[in-house]
Design an enzyme around this catalytic site. Structure first.
Site, mmCIF file in Angstrom:
data_model
loop_
_atom_site.group_PDB
_atom_site.id
_atom_site.type_symbol
_atom_site.label_atom_id
_atom_site.label_comp_id
_atom_site.label_asym_id
_atom_site.label_seq_id
_atom_site.Cartn_x
_atom_site.Cartn_y
_atom_site.Cartn_z
ATOM 1 N NE ARG A 1 -4.193 0.177 1.752
ATOM 2 C CZ ARG A 1 -5.223 0.610 1.016
ATOM 3 N NH1 ARG A 1 -5.301 1.861 0.616
ATOM 4 N NH2 ARG A 1 -6.190 -0.221 0.667
ATOM 5 C CD GLU B 1 -7.317 2.464 6.382
ATOM 6 O OE1 GLU B 1 -7.960 2.030 5.412
ATOM 7 O OE2 GLU B 1 -6.249 1.967 6.757
HETATM 8 N N1 MTE Z 1 -12.581 5.457 14.190
HETATM 9 C C1 MTE Z 1 -12.652 5.199 15.508
HETATM 10 N N2 MTE Z 1 -13.435 5.966 16.269
HETATM 11 N N3 MTE Z 1 -11.932 4.188 16.082
HETATM 12 C C2 MTE Z 1 -11.098 3.391 15.338
HETATM 13 O O1 MTE Z 1 -10.460 2.485 15.861
HETATM 14 N N4 MTE Z 1 -10.190 2.905 13.081
HETATM 15 C C3 MTE Z 1 -9.885 3.435 11.762
HETATM 16 C C4 MTE Z 1 -11.123 4.067 11.139
HETATM 17 N N5 MTE Z 1 -11.769 4.957 12.062
HETATM 18 C C5 MTE Z 1 -10.994 3.655 13.928
HETATM 19 C C6 MTE Z 1 -11.792 4.708 13.391
HETATM 20 C C7 MTE Z 1 -9.359 2.445 10.837
HETATM 21 S S1 MTE Z 1 -7.731 2.038 10.936
HETATM 22 C C8 MTE Z 1 -10.139 1.854 9.883
HETATM 23 S S2 MTE Z 1 -9.499 0.785 8.754
HETATM 24 C C9 MTE Z 1 -11.574 2.139 9.793
HETATM 25 O O2 MTE Z 1 -12.019 3.032 10.811
HETATM 26 C C10 MTE Z 1 -12.333 0.815 9.896
HETATM 27 O O3 MTE Z 1 -13.693 0.985 9.908
HETATM 28 P P1 MTE Z 1 -14.580 1.214 8.570
HETATM 29 O O4 MTE Z 1 -14.012 0.342 7.517
HETATM 30 O O5 MTE Z 1 -15.924 0.824 8.989
HETATM 31 O O6 MTE Z 1 -14.432 2.661 8.236
HETATM 32 N N1 LUZ Z 2 -4.693 -4.454 2.730
HETATM 33 C C1 LUZ Z 2 -5.112 -3.201 2.912
HETATM 34 C C2 LUZ Z 2 -4.671 -5.356 3.701
HETATM 35 O O1 LUZ Z 2 -5.109 -2.423 1.995
HETATM 36 N N2 LUZ Z 2 -5.530 -2.846 4.121
HETATM 37 C C3 LUZ Z 2 -5.554 -3.683 5.165
HETATM 38 O O2 LUZ Z 2 -5.938 -3.284 6.253
HETATM 39 C C4 LUZ Z 2 -5.108 -5.012 4.957
HETATM 40 N N3 LUZ Z 2 -5.091 -5.909 5.955
HETATM 41 C C5 LUZ Z 2 -4.638 -7.137 5.715
HETATM 42 C C6 LUZ Z 2 -4.185 -7.447 4.452
HETATM 43 N N4 LUZ Z 2 -4.219 -6.574 3.479
HETATM 44 MO MO1 MOS Z 3 -7.305 0.055 9.468
HETATM 45 S S1 MOS Z 3 -5.277 0.300 9.563
HETATM 46 O O1 MOS Z 3 -7.169 -0.744 7.923
HETATM 47 O O2 MOS Z 3 -7.478 -1.190 10.583
#
Ligand code: MTE
Ligand code: LUZ
Ligand code: MOS
Length: 759
Positions: A311, A712
């Site tokens: 990524r 993200e």
């Molecule tokens: N928001 C909150 N409040 N707490 C969290 O742990 N994790 C983040 C994001 N937002 C997170 C957050 C991460 S790393 C990801 S990948 C996404 O939420 C995952 O949830 P979603 O795919 O439903 O957006």
């Molecule tokens: N790829 C990605 C992944 O783009 N995001 C992720 O969080 C992930 N996790 C596991 C394997 N591939």
């Molecule tokens: Mo988020 S780093 O893809 O849990």
């Protein structure tokens, strides 16, 4: 602020504010529940000669000590490779690695008993530095290389070139709820696990593996996490496995909850990156060739470093079309925690490199960095990434144009120049940075999801899906999707705990895909129920199926109107199946992981931000004065939740690049292992002017309600704070010198960069 009708409160908000929302540690322990504590390695790299636990076993309240010998299956809990031991066997590879577990009547007794162990070791040479690891070819995975075009010949023939090196640090997840698992043994070798995890299915499989059971014997349940941020995607596994091994051996419920310091010492973090680059650009500032080598600090094992590095490589372009690209990523093995997923998953580190380089090119060509960025944007149409994916949904031009106007960027630039001319100690800085972020797991088969929707005979609805709730509002959005599909109030729809016995073979809730995947799966389930209801009504009442509408808790057809509850009651009487499963897989994805080529992302999410800072050039401290954010969440399912995500991610990104510094001492011990020494942003670090807006957009792809993933991407908006600081620093040398500022921009590194600029 206008409040959209879809701006619904988080499904658990009322419970959160009342302190009534239950987390794993709130599960009332059944009688006989035991508590575990871990002995963590004191050495960064050593052979274990002997472990003497006689005094541990003799300590008050202790029931057992669990070592690697108690593991029936393979001693590993890694997500991809098998290089993460659950408990160290004969080798420890970082300070903080779990060696054995003590099981006692209380957590305190277990933690006290751990201290009386005597572990004899034979020290081995440890490597902490990525450069050193790279020179020794000490990698956790083979190097990766993406090449597009001929950078060598462009570099040889171009007007201007630039080379250099810089680095970015890692980041502690600092979820409020630490890692925890609670395991209860059930009949016939079965176990029920409650675990704070983003990936219940993987916990199920790893526990089954280490206990040599079938996956069908392991049930994992997760109602909500107090934050995950990627830190519970893979690294909840060790906690689950240890608790499960103990519970299985003693046939008693076992809880393992890490103390904050232990959590920080034990678990991996965001990967820190060291960069070396060489670029070619023309007089206007257009980047023509980019050669970049990224040394990634993976820590002692692979964990998710492979997809993180991928990524990172796929985000080096960020929002920019670069003709020739040559990017290398080396996942360096060091004797530290095994670094892991963290919001953005390598994307931020990849994009940061090119932002840093463009920031340099702006000073080299004596231009405002915004103009250089705009010049380099992907074209409105016809762009193509270095890994071969067409950029078909580019909105960065309109988005940045809108933000440039609404933030009054040009006028503020002038005001800041004037301010700086008249202020010798406080210097202000300004930066606008864009984001383009690819949405989908970069491992194609992870892009699938399932859901179950139950309509009960009173017309209330329960939805269960494979995603997990970590505060991001996923359950709220999925419930909204179901309520919209069935035309009923949101309060009639309840989302339940994630449960591996309800929806099988789920992916981690990660890569921001939670609502894209599970929203579509839940919609599919609700649609099937609705289709059955339509079939039933049209045949029973002889109305045309096309005329039947579900809206506002009513069902209407030509000449008929019922309440939703009446329809459900009639359908039940007629033996119509009122529940359904649903499934979704993201279309159009392909990826060649060896060649690093294909279309790994279904679409891109965009955003931009203007940040203004003031830097105290005597102390090196800074203050974020203003931030104007404009982010593309597509046709937002819930603008209130999405704005919250954008705000939180921005501040978290700022923390990564400014105050959050991870320090290890000479022996490899993490010295910043508590909030006393590791500084995440506080409420007071939010800027006085904090404008967060969503960009009006519809996803061009057929995503759930045409929304875009939002979890993200806005983390990368934090870049602008770093570059605003760098801009303020550069002002002391009339913006002619590129400040040698590494991230995090702590007061110390800001002072060093200031010194370098003053010459
Ligand atoms: N928001 C909150 N409040 N707490 C969290 O742990 N994790 C983040 C994001 N937002 C997170 C957050 C991460 S790393 C990801 S990948 C996404 O939420 C995952 O949830 P979603 O795919 O439903 O957006
Ligand atoms: N790829 C990605 C992944 O783009 N995001 C992720 O969080 C992930 N996790 C596991 C394997 N591939
Ligand atoms: Mo988020 S780093 O893809 O849990």
């Amino acid at each position: 602020m206008t409040v959209s009708k879809n701006a619904k409160a988080h499904e658990s908000a009322h419970l959160h504010v009342a302190g009534e929302a239950t987390f794993v540690d709130d599960i009332a322990p059944a009688q006989g529940t035991l508590h575990a504590a871990l002995y963590l390695s004191e050495h960064a790299h050593a052979r274990i000669v002997s472990i003497d636990v006689a005094d541990v076993l003799a300590s008050p309240g202790v029931h057992a000590v669990i070592t690697a010998d108690d593991i029936k299956g393979e001693n590993h809990c890694g997500p991809i490779l098998h290089d993460d031991p659950i408990l160290a066997d004969d080798l420890v590879q970082y300070v903080g690695q779990p060696v054995f577990a003590v099981i006692a009547d209380s957590q305190l007794l277990a933690r006290k008993a751990v201290k009386s162990a005597r572990v004899e070791i034979e020290p081995l040479d440890a490597v902490f530095d990525v450069q050193q690891a790279d020179e020794q070819h000490s990698w956790v995975l083979p190097p990766m290389h993406l090449q597009q075009g001929d950078t060598g010949s462009v570099l040889a023939s171009t007007e201007q070139t630039l080379s250099g090196a810089f680095s970015v640090g890692g980041q502690e997840h600092f979820y409020l709820e630490g890692q925890i698992a609670h395991v209860a043994p059930k009949e016939d070798g079965c176990l029920h696990l409650w675990c704070s995890t983003q990936h219940p299915t993987e916990m199920q499989h790893l526990v089954a593996q280490c206990l040599q059971r079938d996956a069908s014997q392991i049930l994992v349940e997760m109602r909500r996490m107090g934050g995950g941020f990627g830190g519970k995607e893979s690294q909840s596994a060790l906690i689950c496995c240890v608790a499960a091994i103990a519970a299985d051996k003693l046939q008693r419920p076992v809880r393992l909850r890490l103390d904050r310091d232990d959590d920080m010492q034990l678990t991996g973090k965001r990967h820190g990156f060291d960069y070396q680059y060489q670029v070619a650009f023309n007089a206007a500032g257009k980047l023509q060739a980019l050669q970049l080598k990224m040394l990634i600090n993976s820590g002692y094992s692979a964990d998710l470093s492979g997809p993180v590095a991928t990524r990172a490589i796929c985000h080096v372009d960020n929002a920019y079309q670069i003709e020739a690209v040559d990017v290398r990523a080396h996942c360096c093995k060091t004797n530290t925690q095994s670094n892991t997923a963290f919001r953005g998953f390598g994307g931020p580190q990849g994009a940061f490199a090119t932002e840093y380089i463009l920031d340099n090119i702006a000073r080299e060509t004596a231009q405002d960095a915004l103009d250089v960025r705009k010049l380099n944007f992907y074209p409105q149409q016809g762009g193509q990434t270095p890994y071969g994916q067409p950029v078909e949904d580019n909105v960065i031009h309109q988005l940045v144009e809108q933000l440039e106007q609404s933030s009054d960027y040009r006028a503020r630039r002038e005001q800041i120049d004037q301010f700086n001319a008249g202020s010798s100690i406080i210097k202000k800085g300004l930066a606008l940075t864009p984001v383009k972020f690819g949405i989908s797991f970069n491992v194609v088969h992870y892009n699938q999801a399932g859901a179950l929707v139950h309509v009960y005979t009173d017309g209330s609805v329960l939805v269960n899906h494979g995603g997990t709730e970590m505060g991001q509002g996923l359950h709220t959005k999925v419930a909204q999707v179901v309520s919209q599909e069935l035309g009923i109030d949101l309060k009639r729809v309840r989302a339940t705990a994630t449960d591996t016995s309800k929806v099988a073979n789920t992916s981690a809730t990660a890569a921001s895909t939670g609502s894209d995947l599970n929203g579509k799966a839940a919609q599919d389930a609700a649609r099937q129920i609705k289709t059955r209801l339509i079939d039933f009504l049209s045949s029973k009442f002889a109305v045309s199926p096309a005329s039947i509408r579900f809206e506002q808790n009513r069902v209407r057809a030509d000449g008929f109107e019922w309440s939703f509850e009446e329809v459900i009651h009639l359908a039940y009487q007629a033996r119509v199946q009122l529940w359904s499963d649903g499934f979704y897989k993201t279309p159009d994805l392909h990826w060649d992981k060896d060649k690093l080529r294909g279309s790994p992302f279904y679409y891109f999410a965009y955003g931009a931000v203007v940040s203004e800072v003031a830097v105290d050039t005597l102390t090196g401290e800074f203050k974020l004065l203003a931030a104007d954010l404009l982010h593309d969440a597509g046709n937002s399912i819930n603008p209130a939740i999405d704005k919250g995500q954008v705000e939180g991610a921005f501040i978290q990104g700022m923390g990564w690049l400014t105050s959050e510094q991870l320090c290890w001492d000479d022996s490899g011990r993490l010295s910043t292992h508590a909030p006393s020494t590791y500084k995440i942003p506080a409420v007071s670090d939010c800027p006085a002017r904090f404008k967060v807006e969503l960009f009006e957009n519809q996803n061009v792809k057929d995503t759930i309600l045409r929304s875009k993933a939002v979890g993200e991407p806005p983390l990368l908006l934090g870049f602008s704070v770093f570059f605003a600081i760098r801009d303020a620093i550069a002002s002391v040398a009339g913006h002619t010198i590129n400040p040698p500022l590494n991230a995090p921009a702590t007061p110390e590194s800001i002072l060093k960069a200031l010194e370098a600029c003053r010459g």
